[in-house]
Design a protein around this motif. Structure first.
Motif, PDB file in Angstrom:
ATOM      1  N   ARG A  96     -10.492  -8.643  -2.115  1.00 25.91           N
ATOM      2  CA  ARG A  96      -9.485  -7.834  -2.215  1.00 25.91           C
ATOM      3  C   ARG A  96      -9.636  -6.451  -2.781  1.00 25.91           C
ATOM      4  O   ARG A  96      -9.433  -5.491  -2.392  1.00 25.91           O
ATOM      5  CB  ARG A  96      -7.981  -8.375  -3.243  1.00 25.91           C
ATOM      6  CG  ARG A  96      -7.553  -9.641  -2.422  1.00 25.91           C
ATOM      7  CD  ARG A  96      -6.307 -10.037  -3.426  1.00 25.91           C
ATOM      8  NE  ARG A  96      -5.678 -11.479  -3.109  1.00 25.91           N
ATOM      9  CZ  ARG A  96      -6.109 -12.412  -3.978  1.00 25.91           C
ATOM     10  NH1 ARG A  96      -7.072 -12.468  -4.933  1.00 25.91           N
ATOM     11  NH2 ARG A  96      -5.780 -13.661  -3.376  1.00 25.91           N
ATOM     12  N   LEU A  97     -10.149  -6.443  -4.015  1.00 21.05           N
ATOM     13  CA  LEU A  97     -10.748  -5.366  -4.665  1.00 21.05           C
ATOM     14  C   LEU A  97     -11.785  -4.485  -3.704  1.00 21.05           C
ATOM     15  O   LEU A  97     -11.850  -3.156  -3.570  1.00 21.05           O
ATOM     16  CB  LEU A  97     -11.301  -5.348  -5.822  1.00 21.05           C
ATOM     17  CG  LEU A  97     -11.696  -4.288  -6.676  1.00 21.05           C
ATOM     18  CD1 LEU A  97     -10.474  -3.383  -6.851  1.00 21.05           C
ATOM     19  CD2 LEU A  97     -12.335  -4.712  -7.857  1.00 21.05           C
ATOM     20  N   ASP A 144      -3.767   8.712  -9.317  1.00 17.45           N
ATOM     21  CA  ASP A 144      -2.794   8.413  -8.386  1.00 17.45           C
ATOM     22  C   ASP A 144      -2.038   7.146  -8.457  1.00 17.45           C
ATOM     23  O   ASP A 144      -2.309   6.320  -8.604  1.00 17.45           O
ATOM     24  CB  ASP A 144      -3.695   8.320  -6.978  1.00 17.45           C
ATOM     25  CG  ASP A 144      -2.512   7.960  -5.645  1.00 17.45           C
ATOM     26  OD1 ASP A 144      -1.188   7.992  -5.920  1.00 17.45           O
ATOM     27  OD2 ASP A 144      -3.064   7.802  -4.644  1.00 17.45           O
ATOM     28  N   PRO A 145      -0.597   7.401  -8.457  1.00 18.81           N
ATOM     29  CA  PRO A 145       0.293   6.170  -9.028  1.00 18.81           C
ATOM     30  C   PRO A 145       0.112   5.239  -7.773  1.00 18.81           C
ATOM     31  O   PRO A 145       0.436   4.159  -8.660  1.00 18.81           O
ATOM     32  CB  PRO A 145       1.748   7.230  -9.161  1.00 18.81           C
ATOM     33  CG  PRO A 145       1.652   8.409  -9.621  1.00 18.81           C
ATOM     34  CD  PRO A 145       0.162   8.732  -8.675  1.00 18.81           C
ATOM     35  N   ASP A 146       0.420   5.655  -6.603  1.00 18.88           N
ATOM     36  CA  ASP A 146       0.051   4.758  -5.452  1.00 18.88           C
ATOM     37  C   ASP A 146      -0.865   3.825  -5.714  1.00 18.88           C
ATOM     38  O   ASP A 146      -1.045   2.402  -5.416  1.00 18.88           O
ATOM     39  CB  ASP A 146       0.285   5.451  -4.188  1.00 18.88           C
ATOM     40  CG  ASP A 146       0.177   4.347  -2.968  1.00 18.88           C
ATOM     41  OD1 ASP A 146       1.213   3.633  -2.873  1.00 18.88           O
ATOM     42  OD2 ASP A 146      -0.937   4.369  -2.326  1.00 18.88           O
ATOM     43  N   LEU A 147      -2.380   4.302  -6.075  1.00 15.60           N
ATOM     44  CA  LEU A 147      -3.435   3.656  -6.222  1.00 15.60           C
ATOM     45  C   LEU A 147      -3.310   2.793  -7.225  1.00 15.60           C
ATOM     46  O   LEU A 147      -3.883   1.333  -7.492  1.00 15.60           O
ATOM     47  CB  LEU A 147      -4.663   4.466  -6.310  1.00 15.60           C
ATOM     48  CG  LEU A 147      -5.941   3.796  -6.681  1.00 15.60           C
ATOM     49  CD1 LEU A 147      -6.202   2.694  -5.315  1.00 15.60           C
ATOM     50  CD2 LEU A 147      -7.049   4.606  -6.482  1.00 15.60           C
ATOM     51  N   ARG A 181      -3.119  -2.561  -9.617  1.00 11.45           N
ATOM     52  CA  ARG A 181      -2.703  -3.642 -10.219  1.00 11.45           C
ATOM     53  C   ARG A 181      -2.372  -4.879  -9.615  1.00 11.45           C
ATOM     54  O   ARG A 181      -2.469  -5.910  -9.918  1.00 11.45           O
ATOM     55  CB  ARG A 181      -1.189  -2.758 -10.992  1.00 11.45           C
ATOM     56  CG  ARG A 181      -0.733  -3.837 -12.115  1.00 11.45           C
ATOM     57  CD  ARG A 181       0.340  -3.229 -12.898  1.00 11.45           C
ATOM     58  NE  ARG A 181       0.070  -1.732 -12.974  1.00 11.45           N
ATOM     59  CZ  ARG A 181       0.973  -0.741 -12.347  1.00 11.45           C
ATOM     60  NH1 ARG A 181       2.064  -1.002 -11.843  1.00 11.45           N
ATOM     61  NH2 ARG A 181       0.518   0.772 -12.773  1.00 11.45           N
ATOM     62  N   ARG A 182      -1.778  -4.690  -8.466  1.00 12.41           N
ATOM     63  CA  ARG A 182      -1.467  -5.896  -7.274  1.00 12.41           C
ATOM     64  C   ARG A 182      -2.584  -6.629  -7.257  1.00 12.41           C
ATOM     65  O   ARG A 182      -2.669  -7.868  -7.094  1.00 12.41           O
ATOM     66  CB  ARG A 182      -0.654  -5.447  -6.132  1.00 12.41           C
ATOM     67  CG  ARG A 182       0.661  -5.097  -6.285  1.00 12.41           C
ATOM     68  CD  ARG A 182       1.510  -4.881  -5.040  1.00 12.41           C
ATOM     69  NE  ARG A 182       1.004  -3.806  -4.174  1.00 12.41           N
ATOM     70  CZ  ARG A 182       1.267  -2.600  -4.328  1.00 12.41           C
ATOM     71  NH1 ARG A 182       2.191  -2.169  -5.053  1.00 12.41           N
ATOM     72  NH2 ARG A 182       0.732  -1.684  -3.448  1.00 12.41           N
ATOM     73  N   VAL A 183      -3.762  -5.988  -6.784  1.00  9.68           N
ATOM     74  CA  VAL A 183      -4.946  -6.713  -6.678  1.00  9.68           C
ATOM     75  C   VAL A 183      -5.493  -7.769  -7.912  1.00  9.68           C
ATOM     76  O   VAL A 183      -5.943  -8.822  -7.713  1.00  9.68           O
ATOM     77  CB  VAL A 183      -6.246  -5.766  -6.284  1.00  9.68           C
ATOM     78  CG1 VAL A 183      -7.571  -6.448  -6.238  1.00  9.68           C
ATOM     79  CG2 VAL A 183      -6.174  -5.158  -4.774  1.00  9.68           C
ATOM     80  N   LYS A 184      -5.307  -6.997  -9.082  1.00  9.88           N
ATOM     81  CA  LYS A 184      -5.856  -7.675 -10.347  1.00  9.88           C
ATOM     82  C   LYS A 184      -4.828  -8.927 -10.527  1.00  9.88           C
ATOM     83  O   LYS A 184      -5.248 -10.030 -11.013  1.00  9.88           O
ATOM     84  CB  LYS A 184      -5.638  -6.861 -11.540  1.00  9.88           C
ATOM     85  CG  LYS A 184      -6.032  -7.419 -12.876  1.00  9.88           C
ATOM     86  CD  LYS A 184      -7.452  -7.786 -12.865  1.00  9.88           C
ATOM     87  CE  LYS A 184      -8.488  -6.760 -12.977  1.00  9.88           C
ATOM     88  NZ  LYS A 184      -9.925  -7.145 -13.382  1.00  9.88           N
ATOM     89  N   ILE A 185      -3.457  -8.581 -10.389  1.00 11.78           N
ATOM     90  CA  ILE A 185      -2.442  -9.625 -10.553  1.00 11.78           C
ATOM     91  C   ILE A 185      -2.876 -10.748  -9.735  1.00 11.78           C
ATOM     92  O   ILE A 185      -2.714 -12.006 -10.079  1.00 11.78           O
ATOM     93  CB  ILE A 185      -0.994  -9.022 -10.356  1.00 11.78           C
ATOM     94  CG1 ILE A 185      -0.717  -8.425 -11.524  1.00 11.78           C
ATOM     95  CG2 ILE A 185      -0.057 -10.240 -10.350  1.00 11.78           C
ATOM     96  CD1 ILE A 185      -0.615  -9.030 -12.882  1.00 11.78           C
ATOM     97  N   ALA A 186      -3.293 -10.534  -8.194  1.00  9.59           N
ATOM     98  CA  ALA A 186      -3.370 -11.727  -7.498  1.00  9.59           C
ATOM     99  C   ALA A 186      -4.670 -12.481  -8.044  1.00  9.59           C
ATOM    100  O   ALA A 186      -4.882 -13.913  -7.616  1.00  9.59           O
ATOM    101  CB  ALA A 186      -3.603 -11.041  -6.078  1.00  9.59           C
ATOM    102  N   ALA A 187      -5.672 -11.891  -8.253  1.00 10.95           N
ATOM    103  CA  ALA A 187      -7.107 -12.425  -9.012  1.00 10.95           C
ATOM    104  C   ALA A 187      -6.584 -13.150 -10.255  1.00 10.95           C
ATOM    105  O   ALA A 187      -6.891 -14.393 -10.464  1.00 10.95           O
ATOM    106  CB  ALA A 187      -7.861 -11.469  -9.082  1.00 10.95           C
TER     107      ALA A 187
END
Length: 831
Positions: free
Chosen positions: A494-495, A524-527, A532-538
């Motif tokens: 994902r990352l 960049d707030p969007d990045l 954060r979503r990638v980290k949470i998924a992991a």
């Protein structure tokens, strides 16, 4: 003809599509391999059959490049790196090879179209546990980078039948179970029964005159075994180059003694086979007992003897006269385990190939280079002269002669400094005379390097100072690195996908410095939100796996605070534990305070004979048992121990970590590579100025690193003044309270003595100054909690950590070896 069934080949495999990369070719090859290699049709195939078919499908494509590389290297007489290491902790092959072949995504799609569970197939692979930890993982990363950079290389090691033990946790204690990684076969290796060399032990030496009338030495051993080669191809990423990992298996020269059998001695008929195969049976054991020491020395000599004989064979077959051996090969000694190669190459040159001492010594020193991996004096390998004499009498003579000539040189350079002569001698005199393998490695090599800037400076001023004074030009630094292919692309897809999208290309997979393209997007707030979503998924993935395998329940929204590495007092897992106990007490005393929720995750194996390290594991699990079941605190604090930490489980852990614990006492860790893997995956580091932490902090920026603790110089100063841990225990009421709580029996079902050996050792000895750094560590952890309260800034720091990790690729490390030590150029093989 009957109609073909769905589980049979879809169509005859045509020669030009045999190793095709298209989805259609992969599907056809998979079905062929399941049918023709495994002898299965889909309805009766086991999960292992499905994995083996996938492995052979990838291997076929790998072998096509391997054969082409071997042919090219042979005809070009390419200069070759021989990387000698007693450990190669490779990790699972399949996913890594699919990435390096460039077919990971199309393979997944092909699997889906064949209704295969691709993740389950990857999970089925056994990990070759051919190493204890960082040393073997580094060797594996280096092999990956050597191929990726197009540098011809052979990795030489031992094919241990049983690798490092599998770790189970029973009642909180580590329990070692045998690692039977070969029980279902290994599809990645190719046996080479014709590449087999004699290895001798024991006996005596005798003098004789050769045909020229010169006095020579003959070794008359009393035991001989054979070393047989098993080859594993190591593919580079996106290149045609495939290098070779050649591991040696010990076999008896004669498998069955019919004469013994015929007179009724059934045990004697197979005794030689049993004794011979013991040498490569298991990754070298705890070396406390004399038997363990003997086996370890036998193993080390076994693999260097086979390797040196193989190098000579290759040279004679491809280049010619041995006078040019050092131009053909650069041999890197990965720590002191292969240092016997210095004496063995001298023996082979002189005894088998009639070289003079001067010729043999000149070639030997120009061939070898030595990497030092430790700052702990007690970790510098030595061997009893009496054991050495019994097992390797000819080599003892050679070591004595190397030492005699070397010490004459030392006496000339340092006139009347006999203390220095004694320190630099290859032989430590005394009641138990011992051979110093680090000294042999330094004397027998033309280059010596440390593995981090701090470490390289410290070896020049501490453990190898005398040698640096004599030969300053020999000493180099090559900071370690890890391969981003395995530890980001494979571990964290994902990352990896997000990085590639933001950077606009996947160039970073070959050139990690391209991650700098992330920097301009860090605010960049969007990045940040996507990051954060990638980290949470992991974190969800890890929490689910731990729930199934360790019984823990972790909240993915909590801060994942991770310490995963070998269990050792100098790595100070018990300092981490004292912080957990303090956090626990703070919550109990102030239950209404707004604490930052944390999940503390540990992983690591303790050496089977290392009692205090095993007691630390027990304490981790005992603390976990209490806090995880205390409803007053478990909304804020959870503790988990990840069992059987290895490469495969590390690939689950690195992507999920928010905070990486790198808290060894300054001046004790040579480099570390776990610190790099965590940072590459976006974890922030809390750490001391030790090993590669120093350079990581320089690269990522002081504002993006949580620093605490004494410097190496301050540690030396405190040691010279006389360190008194008792004063810290009585001088800090929170520290005293934490240790006293452990001693109270709260974490041991009322047993006030269970953890006394650990706490008494801290209070009365504390060799790694846990108590001295305790207060600074707690204050730094408070800064971590404050930083976590600002998610946007935390994400920004995480992005910058990844963006600035370019230096820590093993590709950069290998390029430095090639340019500064090996004097070798790439030999690219066309795809």
């Amino acid at each position: 003809m009957t109609k073909a069934q769905p589980s049979e080949p879809l169509s005859p495999a045509r020669e030009h599509t045999r190793t095709g990369m298209s989805k259609t070719a992969l599907k056809q090859a998979y079905i062929d391999n399941l049918f023709y290699i495994q002898g299965r049709f889909r309805e009766v195939a086991t999960p292992h059959d499905l994995y083996m078919a996938a492995a052979f499908t990838a291997r076929d494509r790998l072998l096509a490049r391997w054969v082409k590389s071997a042919q090219f290297y042979k005809t070009s007489h390419a200069r070759t790196v021989c990387y000698l290491s007693a450990e190669f902790l490779l990790g699972p092959h399949l996913a890594n090879n699919l990435v390096n072949l460039g077919i990971a995504q199309v393979s997944r799609e092909a699997g889906e179209e064949l209704d295969l569970d691709f993740a389950a197939i990857l999970e089925e692979e056994e990990e070759p546990g051919l190493g204890n930890g960082g040393l073997g993982r580094l060797a594996a990363c280096f092999m990956d980078s050597l191929s990726t950079l197009g540098i011809p290389a052979i990795g030489y090691g031992i094919r241990y039948e049983f690798g490092i033990f599998d770790q189970a946790i029973e009642n909180g204690w580590q329990v070692e179970k045998s690692d039977t990684w070969l029980r279902n076969g290994n599809p990645w290796e190719i046996p080479r029964p014709k590449i087999c060399f004699p290895v001798r032990y024991g006996g005596h030496t005798e003098q004789y005159r050769n045909h020229d009338g010169q006095t020579r030495t003959r070794w008359v051993p009393d035991m001989e075994i054979c070393g047989m080669a098993y080859d594993t191809p190591i593919l580079g990423y996106g290149v045609g180059n495939v290098n070779l990992l050649r591991l040696w298996k010990a076999e008896a020269s004669q498998s069955f003694d019919f004469q013994a059998f015929n007179v009724g001695d059934y045990y004697g008929a197979v005794h030689a086979k049993i004794e011979a195969e013991t040498i490569s049976k298991v990754l070298y054991p705890n070396d406390e007992p004399e038997a363990g020491k003997e086996l370890r020395l036998k193993q080390q000599y076994f693999f260097v003897s086979c390797s040196m004989q193989d190098m000579i064979r290759l040279h004679l077959n491809t280049v010619g006269p041995l006078e040019t051996f050092a131009e053909k090969f650069a041999a890197q000694l990965n720590d002191t385990h292969p240092a016997l190669a210095v004496a063995e190459l001298m023996r082979l040159f002189m005894d088998d190939h009639d070289m003079t001492w001067e010729q043999a010594w000149d070639i030997t020193r120009r061939t070898f280079c030595y990497t030092n991996h430790t700052l702990l004096p007690e970790a510098l390998e030595t061997w009893s002269v009496s054991l050495f004499e019994r097992l390797l009498p000819r080599h003892l003579e050679i070591v004595y002669e190397i030492n005699r000539r070397f010490l004459d040189e030392v006496r000339v350079y340092f006139i009347r400094d006999e203390e220095r002569v004694a320190r630099m001698s290859l032989i430590a005199e005394g009641d138990d005379r011992r051979i110093r393998m680090a000294n042999l490695a330094v004397v027998g090599s033309h280059a010596v390097n440390g593995v981090a800037a701090l470490h390289s400076e410290l070896i020049k001023t501490t453990i190898l100072k005398d040698f640096h004074d004599l030969w300053p030009e020999k000493f180099h630094n090559v900071t370690n690195g890890v391969t981003q292919r395995r530890f980001v692309v494979v571990s964290n897809p994902r990352l990896s996908d997000l990085i590639t999208e933001i950077c606009g290309s996947d160039r970073w997979i070959r050139n990690l410095s391209c991650l700098r393209d992330l920097e301009r997007h860090a605010d960049d707030p969007d990045l940040q939100a996507r990051w954060r979503r990638v980290k949470i998924a992991a974190k969800r993935d890890l929490a689910a796996w731990l729930g199934r395998n360790a019984g823990g329940v972790l909240d993915p929204q909590a801060l994942f605070d991770v310490q995963a590495k070998r269990l050792h007092e100098y790595k100070r897992q018990h300092l981490n534990l004292l912080h957990i106990v303090r956090f626990y007490q703070r919550i109990k005393l102030n239950p209404n305070q707004d604490f930052v929720p944390r999940a503390f995750i540990f992983g690591g194996k303790a050496a089977p004979g290392y009692y205090l390290a095993k007691l630390i594991i027990k304490l981790i699990n005992s603390v976990a048992e209490v806090v995880n079941h205390d409803p007053q605190v478990n909304g804020f604090i959870r503790v988990a121990f990840l069992p059987d930490f290895n490469v495969k489980n590390g690939q689950r852990l690195y992507p999920a970590a928010d905070l990486s614990e790198q808290i060894s006492l300054a001046g004790k860790e040579a480099s570390g590579t776990g610190n790099m893997k965590f940072s590459m995956n976006g974890a922030l580091t809390i750490g001391t100025l030790d090993g590669a932490n120093v350079e990581i902090r320089e690269e990522v920026g002081a504002d993006n690193f949580f620093l605490f603790g004494m410097t190496a110089e301050e540690v030396r100063q405190k040691q010279s003044e006389g360190y008194r841990p008792w004063d810290y225990y009585h001088g800090d009421h929170e520290l005293k309270s934490d240790i006293d709580l452990i001693n109270s029996g709260l974490f041991s079902h009322g047993d006030t003595n269970l953890f006394r050996p650990l706490t008494d050792h801290l209070i009365n000895h504390d060799p790694f100054m846990v108590l001295a750094d305790y207060r600074a560590y707690l204050e730094c952890q408070d800064r971590v909690s404050e930083a976590w309260r600002n998610p946007s800034n935390w994400d920004r720091m995480s992005i910058l950590n990844v963006a600035r990790m370019g230096k820590f690729s093993s590709d950069r490390a290998i390029q430095e070896y090639a340019d500064n030590i090996w004097n070798i150029k790439p030999e690219p093989v066309d795809l």
